[in-house]
Design an enzyme around this catalytic site. Structure first.
Site, PDB file in Angstrom:
ATOM      1  N   PHE A 127       0.850  -1.182   0.000  1.00 45.78           N
ATOM      2  CA  PHE A 127       0.000   0.000   0.000  1.00 45.78           C
ATOM      3  C   PHE A 127       0.892   1.240   0.000  1.00 45.78           C
ATOM      4  CE2 PHE A 127      -4.676   0.415   1.288  1.00 45.78           C
ATOM      5  CZ  PHE A 127      -5.080  -0.537   0.369  1.00 45.78           C
ATOM      6  N   GLN A 248      -9.074  14.076   3.374  1.00 46.68           N
ATOM      7  CA  GLN A 248      -8.355  13.303   2.371  1.00 46.68           C
ATOM      8  C   GLN A 248      -9.202  13.142   1.114  1.00 46.68           C
ATOM      9  OE1 GLN A 248      -7.345   8.797   2.629  1.00 46.68           O
ATOM     10  NE2 GLN A 248      -5.465   9.899   3.155  1.00 46.68           N
ATOM     11  N   HIS A 250      -9.297  10.975  -1.930  1.00 50.84           N
ATOM     12  CA  HIS A 250      -8.700   9.738  -2.436  1.00 50.84           C
ATOM     13  C   HIS A 250      -8.353   9.942  -3.904  1.00 50.84           C
ATOM     14  CE1 HIS A 250      -7.991   5.561  -3.397  1.00 50.84           C
ATOM     15  NE2 HIS A 250      -8.104   5.254  -2.113  1.00 50.84           N
ATOM     16  N   LEU A 260     -15.364   4.677  -4.838  1.00 50.13           N
ATOM     17  CA  LEU A 260     -13.959   4.389  -4.528  1.00 50.13           C
ATOM     18  C   LEU A 260     -13.392   3.275  -5.406  1.00 50.13           C
ATOM     19  CD1 LEU A 260     -11.468   4.694  -2.662  1.00 50.13           C
ATOM     20  CD2 LEU A 260     -12.533   3.013  -1.145  1.00 50.13           C
ATOM     21  N   GLU A 263      -6.975   1.671  -3.255  1.00 47.85           N
ATOM     22  CA  GLU A 263      -5.515   1.700  -3.402  1.00 47.85           C
ATOM     23  C   GLU A 263      -4.955   0.300  -3.631  1.00 47.85           C
ATOM     24  OE1 GLU A 263      -1.863   3.405  -0.655  1.00 47.85           O
ATOM     25  OE2 GLU A 263      -3.837   4.349  -0.578  1.00 47.85           O
ATOM     26  N   ARG A 294      -1.300   9.188  -0.233  1.00 47.45           N
ATOM     27  CA  ARG A 294      -2.515   9.538  -0.972  1.00 47.45           C
ATOM     28  C   ARG A 294      -2.587  11.009  -1.352  1.00 47.45           C
ATOM     29  NH1 ARG A 294      -7.256   5.894   1.959  1.00 47.45           N
ATOM     30  NH2 ARG A 294      -6.605   3.901   1.041  1.00 47.45           N
ATOM     31  N   HIS A 361     -12.814  11.513   0.570  1.00 51.62           N
ATOM     32  CA  HIS A 361     -12.826  10.135   1.057  1.00 51.62           C
ATOM     33  C   HIS A 361     -12.829  10.021   2.577  1.00 51.62           C
ATOM     34  CE1 HIS A 361     -12.099   5.858   1.115  1.00 51.62           C
ATOM     35  NE2 HIS A 361     -10.902   5.985   1.652  1.00 51.62           N
ATOM     36  N   ARG A 406      -3.932  10.514   6.115  1.00 54.14           N
ATOM     37  CA  ARG A 406      -3.987   9.125   6.573  1.00 54.14           C
ATOM     38  C   ARG A 406      -3.382   8.187   5.547  1.00 54.14           C
ATOM     39  NH1 ARG A 406      -7.271   4.880   5.463  1.00 54.14           N
ATOM     40  NH2 ARG A 406      -8.857   6.108   4.367  1.00 54.14           N
TER      41      ARG A 406
END
Length: 598
Positions: A127, A248, A250, A260, A263, A294, A361, A406
């Site tokens: 990730f 955030q 995304h 979404l 990731e 991100r 997000h 995050r």
């Protein structure tokens, strides 16, 4: 449909040891722990529990198990601090990362069907922002159940709560905290969404686990229920929200729709490409490319589009390319993503790249808490004090383990770690709680709020509907406080919000004798979103720097000398206060802020 105007004497009342508001992963984990300790608790959810937004979490949950590559919790801690752009509190991050491996094994024992490696161990994927040896090589740390990890966790926790016998108020809406005449937490006022009737749940302990508030932006990955209900309660109680400027976006939402695209796609080898087919992330994060943090990837996509390298007839998105991956990877490790692409785009990602663009997000800010989940607020001298009986966990809380940005895979970890810890703390306090003489509950502020929406509809001056005001709010926030921000865009947003707030104050629910309860629910939710919008813009306007997800064109650099601190927003006259970031972990040397390069 009910036009139910309550009076204090007409309200049904029940007493519980503790109340958990929200039945997502955080609320479920806390409720399970409290029920298993023998406490009489109630979990309140405005949807059927397994429809809570945790069900939408796709990629996985981080833990330094070391099943694929060597790993240590200290490396996870470093990555999280770096990812937070050094605004995360290092003692909280240390605690979360130390707990992670035990938490994942506990979930496994609860029945979460994690994907497996050939040797039988839990599968872990790469990730963004995850590394080995403090930034040297890519780590494979994210424990996954295909690309439906949140769904698997939520279902397992729900079954465990059924086994334990947790009392669940399904499809009930928690309107507000009730305080007693001494100003202490006394319970909740809730509404039965089906009947429209209100009732009181009494308790000295209220745990808020109400999730995020992504509905404040027009394009978002959040469910329609994510309206920041817990945050609205806290603001109305005169308590602050922390770091609300940090949202955030995304990097990979379905272009024009917002759903979404996890990731996990890039973790499995997906590549972002611009109109010329170039894998452009090499220019923005030369070392890790598509697996940068991100906020870095989201800004890169926005820049590519702004500078004319976007795809499509309007050049307003980029492409996420999986076509070079083996079919079995897509079908077995990314089945949910393939379904989303087929359903909403009509394309098979195995054959055709997916159009993506950043979408709101996750909320890094929220209700300030300590490591036990207990809500904290400054006293008259600025010292942080716990609020007796009030706790917050999950996305609605700000402990702060995410800081200014995050890392993917840390949200599911956050909700389980602090859900369990808050429940342990409440259980301990319940065991030592001395029974006091009952103090009368103060219901007047709550009943005034209810009656506000029961006022007669105006006949001489047509007011905007709740739905219209919400749509305007979302557009204002998207334009004024999106991926890139300026003082001009945010001041304009504030002026528009002030006008919109006046429209909200004048709005009515048209025919009260025939109004459906969902419209009344939407009105209460909109009040919460309005407060969150003001908190976001005021906090963002004050922070004159760029840090993590808060990216200002007029202040492009991070300013640790002036802004290495948390923002506290109070709704009373939109006051702002600040508090220091904790740079001192308890057991590990702290990490000194430095330039964040991927």
């Amino acid at each position: 449909m009910t036009n139910f105007t309550p009076s204090p004497d007409s309200l049904k009342t029940e007493h519980f040891d503790a109340l958990v508001v929200g039945a997502g992963g955080a609320g479920m984990r806390a409720a399970l722990a409290l029920t298993e300790q023998g406490h009489k608790i109630a979990m309140i959810s405005k949807v059927f529990p397994t429809r809570s937004h945790t069900v939408a979490a796709q990629g996985g949950i981080n833990a330094a198990l070391g099943n694929v590559t060597p790993d240590q919790w200290q490396w996870h801690m470093y990555d999280t601090i770096k990812g937070s752009d050094y605004l995360g509190d290092q003692d909280a991050i240390e605690f979360m990362c130390q707990e992670a491996s035990e938490i994942v094994r506990e979930l496994e024992h609860f029945g979460v069907p994690f994907s497996r490696l050939d040797n039988g161990k839990i599968y872990q994927r790469a990730f963004g922002g995850q590394s080995q040896n403090f930034g040297e090589e890519q780590a494979y740390r994210t424990c996954a159940a295909a690309d439906r990890t949140g769904h698997a966790i939520l279902q397992s926790l729900y079954q465990q709560n059924l086994r334990a016998g947790t009392t669940i108020f399904e499809e009930f809406y928690a309107l507000d905290l009730i305080k007693n005449r001494d100003g202490e937490i006394g319970g909740l006022l809730i509404m039965n969404i089906q009947t429209g009737e209100y009732q009181i749940l009494e308790s000295e302990f209220v745990l808020l686990a109400t999730g995020g508030a992504g509905q404040v932006f027009r394009n978002n990955t959040n469910a329609s229920i994510n309206t920041g209900d817990g945050l609205g309660m806290v603001l109305r109680a005169g308590l602050p929200l922390q770091d609300m400027e940090f949202w955030q976006f995304h990097p990979t939402g379905v272009a024009g729709k917002g759903m979404l695209i996890s990731e996990a796609v890039r973790g499995e080898g997906g590549v972002l490409r611009n109109a010329s087919g170039e894998a452009f992330m090499q220019h923005y994060a030369p070392h890790v490319k598509d697996l940068a943090s991100r906020d870095v990837v989201a800004r890169a996509i926005a820049i590519e589009v702004q500078e004319g390298r976007g795809c499509g007839p309007d050049e307003d998105y980029v492409l996420l390319d999986l076509t070079h991956l083996p079919d079995d990877i897509i079908k077995h490790r990314l089945p949910g993503i393939r379904d989303i692409s087929l359903t909403f785009l009509g394309i098979d990602p195995a054959n055709t790249p997916m159009p993506v663009f950043p979408t709101c997000h996750y909320m890094m800010g929220g209700i300030p808490t300590d490591l036990t989940g207990q809500v904290i607020s400054p006293d008259e001298n600025g010292r942080q004090q716990t609020v007796k009986g009030l706790f917050a966990i999950g996305e609605c809380a700000c402990v702060s383990v995410h800081g200014a940005n995050r890392l993917g895979g840390n949200s599911l970890l956050d909700i389980i770690v602090f859900g369990r810890k808050a429940a342990q703390t409440i259980s301990q306090q319940l065991q030592t709680l001395e029974k006091q003489s009952n103090s009368e509950l103060n219901l007047n502020p709550l009943l005034d709020r209810i009656h506000c929406w029961q006022k007669p509809a105006k006949t001489n001056n047509q007011t905007a509907s709740v739905g219209t005001i919400k749509n305007r709010l979302q557009i204002i926030m998207e334009k004024g406080c999106g991926v890139f921000r300026t003082e001009e865009s945010m001041r304009q947003a504030l002026q528009q919000l002030e006008q919109l707030k006046r429209q909200l104050d004048e709005a009515t629910l048209l025919d009260h004798s025939h109004i459906f309860n969902l419209e009344r629910l939407a009105a209460y939710e909109l009040e919460n979103l309005m407060g969150i919008a003001f908190a976001t813009v005021h906090s963002a306007l004050a922070r004159q720097e760029s840090r993590g997800a808060h990216s200002r064109i007029d202040y492009e650099d991070r300013d640790d000398e002036q802004w290495l601190k948390h923002t506290l927003y109070f709704s009373n006259e939109h006051q702002l206060q600040y508090k220091a970031v904790n740079l001192q972990p308890k057991n590990h040397p702290g990490f000194t802020p430095k330039a964040r390069i991927y």
